[in-house]
Design an enzyme around this catalytic site. Sequence first.
Site, short mmCIF file in Angstrom:
data_model
loop_
_atom_site.label_atom_id
_atom_site.label_comp_id
_atom_site.label_asym_id
_atom_site.label_seq_id
_atom_site.Cartn_x
_atom_site.Cartn_y
_atom_site.Cartn_z
N GLU A 439 -53.45 -15.18 0.85
CA GLU A 439 -54.69 -14.94 1.59
C GLU A 439 -55.32 -13.59 1.26
OE1 GLU A 439 -54.07 -17.72 5.50
OE2 GLU A 439 -53.05 -15.79 5.52
N GLU A 507 -48.44 -24.09 3.24
CA GLU A 507 -48.33 -24.01 4.70
C GLU A 507 -48.94 -25.28 5.28
OE1 GLU A 507 -49.96 -20.50 6.55
OE2 GLU A 507 -49.25 -19.19 4.93
#
Length: 1016
Positions: A439, A507
């Site tokens: 991220e 994820e």
Amino acid sequence: MKVWENHQLDHIDRLAPRASFNSYPTRQAASLNENKYTHAYQCLNGNWKFCFLEAPEYSPENFFSPNFDTSDWKTITVPGNWQTQGFGKMHYSDLWYNFPIDPPYVPTKNPTGIYKRTFNVTPNFEAQRIILRFNGVDSAYHVWVNGKEVGYSKGARNEAEFDITEFVEFEHQNDLTVRVYQWSDGTYLEDQDMWWLSGIFRDVELIGVPPTGLSDLTITAEADGHLAIKTKFEQAISREIRFELLDKDQQIILDQTVLSDNADVTFEQPHLDIDPWSAELPNLYQLFISVYEDGKLIEVIPQKVGFRTIAVVGETFLVNGVAIKLKGINRHDYNPKNGRTVTKEEIRQDIILMKQFNINAIRTSHYPTQRAFYDLCDEYGMYVIAEADVECHGFELTDNYNWISDDPGWELAYTSRLLRMIMRDKNHPSILFWSLGNESGFGHNFKKMALLAKEVDPTRLVHYEGDFEAEVTDVYSTMYTWLEHPTKQPLMQDIIKNSTKPHILCEYAHAMGNGPGNLKDYQDLFYAHDKLQGGFIWEWFDHGIQTTAPDGQTYYRYGGDFGDDPSNRDFCIDGMLMPDRTPSPGLYEYKKVIEPIHTSALDLKTGKLEVLSRYDFASLAQFDLHYSITACGKVIASGAQELPAVPARKTAVLDLNYDLTKITAKPNTPYYLNISYRLKQDTLFAPAGHELATAQFKLPLEEAALKVMPTGKLTVVEESTRLIITGADFSCHFDTVLGSLHNLKRNGKVLLKQGPQFTLWRAPISNDMEIIDELKGKYFLHLEHEIVRNFDWQLTDNCLQVDVKTLNSTTNSAWHYKCHYRYLIYPSGDIMFSLKGLPGGKTALAPEMLPRLGVKLRLNNELEAVNYFGRGPNENYSDSKEAGLMGLYHAKVDELFTNYVVPQANGNHMDTYWLSLTDDRREGLFFSDPTTFNFSVSHYEDTDLDNAKHTIELKKRDYIVLNVDYKQNALGSYSCGQWQLDKYRTKFEPFTLSFRLCGFSGVEVSEDVLAMEEIE
């Protein structure tokens, strides 16, 4: 410029990164492979003197001097985070930087910790090169030895080594000073979803190695038996290097000596006869590298070797030639008391538990963990995505997510972290992927990292989810990709159709609170498509901070509980393990969904089954099959047999050889075939008999219910606003205004205080967080109203029929349910209850999804013992019920309550045929219905769970709350991910709920006999 704000300064005098290994003086010492037996070793953990400052500039003059007076300093434990030891402020956030974004600059108020301790160097360090190793320091730090500056490093979760040979004194006590800065330019790369914790949080070590010895080691061991070893020495001198490779039985399969006078030496041996390494079969070989100079043994290096190959072929990546499935978990280093300081034994217990729950892969979210972790993954068998300590999440909220990721000026800061990780961990067969980070946007620096990874280690694949087009990565990786949504892209279906690279979900299924749901739906897709190679649940551990309340209760705090602002509050309570290491119901569900054996019924009358191995490499010969045929929990028949050696991904037909014709079915009683697959022998991670897979089938044995005609006399009296009903040993009454049943007694004892009453509300769960404002603020679902339209009763043939018609809705709602309660009350005390609900009003204004459709009852709080025949033993819901096997279960009310860190709805049990709640004399209530129902039971109202923010705020009611539901809504993963799938939702729909209710004594009749009955 301040050193800790110079992003183009990677370090000062830090040694070059190198592989993780130990050096020993003898072969015998190397075979033990313990730090104690190396040439020289000293652990510098323990109590250090500590000075905590508001900023580095406030450091006392000459604080690094050996003679500096620290008598008024505090004491701190190393390793440890200073916030968990009472220094500085606890702060949790998922996203934000806790200061203005102005890279590389950080706040002037920069909390700083100065650590000091002394150490004596033992004689075995003489003639050795002395290295000072820091395994983890957050965020940046300077080091002094005996008043002289040794160096500077950053990269909180990367190791740093310094050569302090010239600084150390053998005749005197040595002084070690470390000044640690909470904020540095490196902080911009360390914005992970976790508590902001600072200080020396991993081991500090003093290591002695031969001055001319091995400095680095690279091992390439491929599944075809090819072995290549590259060694790098401190000096180019003449030496002999002996390579020995031993198998698990300590048999030598390779013994070769190389003569060289170069600093870099390469040895290769093709086509060794080996067994490849995989997570299922973690075959490891013992390598010894013995180095001789002038005929004298200088050092012996032990190293575990696993032969394993990974490559991309078409739309799949192959491990040892197989397109494996990753059944993974994201794992942080975490301890509820010590923060990110964890021991090797804690890591071992994590991995053992994961293996026991069928997990085969770990993503090191979002940084390298300590070196012992990778050794244990090699040993126990875990596939690893090794992730660099890079996350710039806070930039997402600026106009430029790629702010520093696409800035070439930051290239060194990025690539250094990746290189340090690769160099330390490159020899571990468990690592399949180098992950560039998490991220952080995308751009120049990630492209350079990918090139570097391929240059330094072309044997592994590159991963980074932020490369949305998979431009430089070997796999297409996504997060929380939805299965269904009207507009969201991509969906899993799009990936199946359009992706040309292997896909993983790095994820998914956010394990926050009660959940996650939809695990089976994802796993079914993974199995159906080769290119979908699995995923990683977020995450392993609830990150609660252990706290003791004034009354001695232990509870766990989370973000915002320390005055930390901004905070993502309980978003850190999102693990499959609760903070006390209790497996959550979600973990049991995951174990079932990813179990290694799938069972299909071919002929249930004779016990003919088909088993499919879900393994990628191992056979099923390691299992015994145990089976039982049960009726209401009682075993009718049972047996066991060894499983044949079914190869990975193959099927076999099994015959249990039972004969259902020999079983006389009982009335109204379901029969089940239960199958348990258990380990035949002890393994590293579990003892013989440990269950790794199950199966269950309802058997074709049915007998009509036993007809019962209630007898006795029923007395009904209406007085004022009450309708009073009395039988031989029971009584109850209705409030004719509210239309509600009250005070059901048996032999004078109140069993049921109130109920049943229609409800469509349940306390919010964590996965409702994105819709809670809508549920409460738009639809006011928590503010229910029941308006009685009609109350009628009639006594016919000694049976009282009570009909109550109501309008049920919520505050300010123009939509509603028209409900019809019906009670048939018999002289025996049996009550046949039904509730029908029809949607009415302005139905277009109703919510698309309701929390539940059911009734709530209040029971005598002495009815603590719960017996039920339904799905259990853990809670289960429509999208999380695979682990909930049908059976007879016994528990106390408290045991049916899942004590989530943040109180919320919990404890539902589906497909319940019957339920009893009794006191310590076996007096109580019985509920049953052949069409089954959901139930949950606790000492708390939904309002209690909704209002409490921590478990210690829950105060038990003086009654037991029982919910019996037609439907309860699914869980989903909408705290971060897929919402409740349409097929699992509870909707604004017509419904009918019915059950039999009666008081009973277990001394007179058992529940399974009551369940056989049908009242005429």
